[in-house]
Design an enzyme around this catalytic site. Sequence first.
Site, PDB file in Angstrom:
ATOM      1  N   TYR A 212       0.858  -1.189   0.000  1.00 22.92           N
ATOM      2  CA  TYR A 212       0.000   0.000   0.000  1.00 22.92           C
ATOM      3  C   TYR A 212       0.894   1.238   0.000  1.00 22.92           C
ATOM      4  CZ  TYR A 212      -4.204   2.679   1.132  1.00 22.92           C
ATOM      5  OH  TYR A 212      -5.238   3.568   1.107  1.00 22.92           O
TER       6      TYR A 212
ATOM      7  N   LYS B 255     -20.274 -19.345 -12.201  1.00 25.20           N
ATOM      8  CA  LYS B 255     -19.355 -19.156 -13.342  1.00 25.20           C
ATOM      9  C   LYS B 255     -17.998 -18.677 -12.831  1.00 25.20           C
ATOM     10  CE  LYS B 255     -22.168 -19.852 -16.875  1.00 25.20           C
ATOM     11  NZ  LYS B 255     -22.161 -20.424 -18.165  1.00 25.20           N
TER      12      LYS B 255
HETATM   13  C1  PYR Z   1     -25.255 -23.424 -18.804  1.00 27.34           C
HETATM   14  C2  PYR Z   1     -25.837 -22.102 -19.054  1.00 27.34           C
HETATM   15  O1  PYR Z   1     -25.122 -21.136 -19.261  1.00 27.34           O
HETATM   16  C3  PYR Z   1     -27.281 -21.954 -19.061  1.00 27.34           C
HETATM   17  O2  PYR Z   1     -27.997 -22.954 -18.927  1.00 27.34           O
HETATM   18  O3  PYR Z   1     -27.745 -20.810 -19.207  1.00 27.34           O
HETATM   19 MG    MG Z   2     -26.233 -19.283 -19.197  1.00 34.02          MG
END
Ligand code: PYR
Ligand code: MG
Length: 439
Positions: free
Chosen positions: A110, A165
């Site tokens: 920092y 994700k």
């Molecule tokens: C897997 C995916 O991205 C969906 O089912 O929308």
């Molecule tokens: Mg999706």
Amino acid sequence: MQHLIRNIIVESPSKVGNLGLVTSAIGAAEGDIGDIKLIKSGPLTTVRDISVTCRDEVHLETVIANIEAIGNGVEIHAVTDDVLKAHEGGKIAMKSTIDVRSLGDLQRVYTPGVASVCLEIEKHPEQAKYFTSIGKSVAIVTDGTAILGLGNIGSVAGMPVMEGKSVLLDQFVGLSGVPILLDTSDPDQVVETVKHIHQGFGAILLEDIGSPHCFEIEERLKAELPIPVMHDDQHGTAVVTLAAVLNACRATGVDPTKATVGQIGLGAAGLAIVRMLLAYGVKDVYGIDRQPAAIERLHNYGGKSKETLDELMNDCDIVIATTGVEGLIKPEMVRKGQIILALSNPNPEIQPAEAIKAGAAFAADGRSVNNVVGFPGIFRGALDAEAKQITYPMLIAAAEAIVSHTRRGELIPTPLDPALHLVVARAVEEAAAKEKQSQ
Ligand SMILES: CC(=O)C(=O)O
Ligand SMILES: [Mg+2]
Ligand SMILES: NC(=O)C1=CN([C@@H]2O[C@H](COP(=O)(O)OP(=O)(O)OC[C@H]3O[C@@H](n4cnc5c(N)ncnc54)[C@H](O)[C@@H]3O)[C@@H](O)[C@H]2O)C=CC1
């Protein structure tokens, strides 16, 4: 519906065959068994945690009643919801990669030390990719309008998907995925917002943005931003579907370019699948959708349409469905030897077992033919190549890498194999490098 996952904790006398009795009881009630974990193995009794997928609460009650009916000391201790438990507190966190233990550390990490790095980046902006995490960060942007096949449930309700994700980007390819939850789906506002925040990221992953506005949003962002932008539901899905189609054709001795392919549902995923198949050289690609505008887009890209679902099912060797409508394909519509990819999540248009029973040569759902097989490696490869765009040659290279990594007898490789994502990333990076050289 088939997406109520519960963990049933069962105690039974420690006697060979008792596990078989329990699994048979679950199977007889049509419960779908997942993981079985041994919790206690004592001289007298054994306790196991059995994960079971049921259609709904009523179905779960039937499964429980069947286990209880075994008697002879077999007892259920608890029924837990491990899916909900796994989400307590969320699934991701921003963590530091460096320890701060001394004053020296503090001054390096920092102030005052950090100031010299800021000035270096001010003088040489390209150094940001070496001295910050920007080059390894991906914005996962959603407006919540097409969360899985659940519809327009909003960005906040979609956050568990975005966190998921992010977990996959981190664990499969070491990238940081940062969910960005938009409260607008107006293309102008989405494009403006993403443009204003893009400089903190190496790439933009658009997720679960419904059609048709997803097409305009992606096209504009691709044209206007200097970093890779990819709508995963379109192109990640198309890559993995192409790989599954190529593998199925290889196994059945069919030339994919000569196969007749039918796509049911021409939204984000469906239209991109059509475009990918055409780009690969498949000539006969047919589609149907309940929206005339979707059919018009199909024609604009060179796809042909069928009038009815029955006609498409009757005429096509390979059928792919991405409608979000559970059970749309009835067993009596399945033709002998057909390849059926019913990709809607969380529930497919037809269960693979049902399609096979009805005569299909190959059948899969969206759990196995899922964009998770492709998107981590695609983003890693594009970032490693410092590509400005994710192009068709890069996507086709990804599909071919998935095919090369598929073992005999599989339709698609498991995303749990870390080598898969590495192979995809290298193929994408090489394709990007080739494109750069030819420019
Ligand atoms: C897997 C995916 O991205 C969906 O089912 O929308
Ligand atoms: Mg999706
Ligand atoms: N397995 C995978 O990796 C992926 C699966 N999906 C699944 O695909 C489904 C659709 O997702 P998106 O394409 O993002 O949604 P979307 O909303 O963009 O597209 C759905 C399309 O299906 C059409 N449709 C709905 N009912 C229909 C019917 N009865 N007959 C013909 N057409 C019909 C709609 O008009 C729309 O054009 C979702 O269930 C999603 O979970 C999406 C992306 C990846």
